[in-house]
Design an enzyme around this catalytic site. Sequence first.
Site, PDB file in Angstrom:
ATOM      1  CG  ASP A 241       1.733  14.119  45.458  1.00 55.07           C
ATOM      2  OD1 ASP A 241       1.321  12.765  45.422  1.00 55.07           O
ATOM      3  OD2 ASP A 241       1.237  14.708  46.583  1.00 55.07           O
ATOM      4  CG  ASP A 267      -4.025  20.112  44.223  1.00 53.82           C
ATOM      5  OD1 ASP A 267      -4.741  21.062  43.906  1.00 53.82           O
ATOM      6  OD2 ASP A 267      -4.582  18.972  45.209  1.00 53.82           O
TER       7      ASP A 267
END
Length: 374
Positions: A241, A267
């Site tokens: 990310d 996540d």
Amino acid sequence: MTQAFIAQQLFDGEELRSDVALTIEGGKVVTLGGEAAADAVYLKGLLAPGLIDVQVNGGGGALFNNDTTVNALGKMSAAHARFGTTGFMPTLITDQVDVMQRAADAVSAALKEGVPGVLGVHFEGPHLSTPKKGTHEEKFIRPLSDEELAIYAREDLGLKMVTLAPENVSPADIQKLVDLGVKVCLGHSNADGKTAAAAVAAGATGFTHLYNAMSPLHSRDPGMVGTALISDGCWCGLIADGHHVSAEAMTLALKAKPRGKIMLVTDAMSLVGSDEMSFPLFERIVTRDGDKLTSTTGELAGSHLDMIGAVRNIRDWCDVELTEALRMAGLYPAQFLGSTGGRIQQGKPADFILIDDELQVQKTWINGQEVFAA
């Protein structure tokens, strides 16, 4: 009901082909290739295997720790299907035993009811290292006991994962978990290399979110990071990310690990697939700023990443071929779990996605049912 398609492009998990006919019936691919049916629907774009996420804390406004129900799992499924996820491991972070029991009951019920995409359960904790706890609640971190073992031993939970710190769980207990059919991952750990290697020898096969919340590589001790990179038989999850791991660190991992041993994970927290900008986590508040989630205590608290976004990022930031990026998000997680996903094959479940040139998901099918259309 039989459904017939012609895919403009089709990636079956191994090779990329053009103008491929396929039919699905009873939730499975019954023909692949050959002559197209007269009523076949033309699918413009790239048809690819569905994406598999082994670390999903929430989505669609639901956080599994806060809402351990089948309804919450349905919200998570629908939210992530928008971004190409056709199989996921609902993830419960460190919590009380009764919350773990309710989560297990919800997963069991979801599997019986056929909630799309639910593969099993991932318990991330509570047997972690306090110095590397991250956003986990310190007061709930504890050693392995018979109460947790009874949950891990259940045979109605589908696929089972546990993330633990090897300095706090013995190799004998790791072997016990493996014998119960649990995929053991190492994470949230300050262990030295010798301790981590002993856990791998005892049967641990994964490292949870590589680099994050684990002892780093040093010149005199490999730590958790170095052990993860040199343990050729183990899979490593990456949160691609841009906040958890840099592009350079991801590139290093890709060069160090054998092909097939890096898998993309999100996540993801509850905000994925919702318009909300914050949510409660135990006694704190987690706030979204762009695509970054931060707790009121200052640490990163999960991610706002989705799986197709992870595919785009690893392709663009690390110069990974699209087909390999798709394997990292589908085939390799399936191989880690020991499941049949990550491929489009005759006789296999019809779990696939249609993506456009911008790598945006246009349609998602789970078990032959269209569950999302842009």
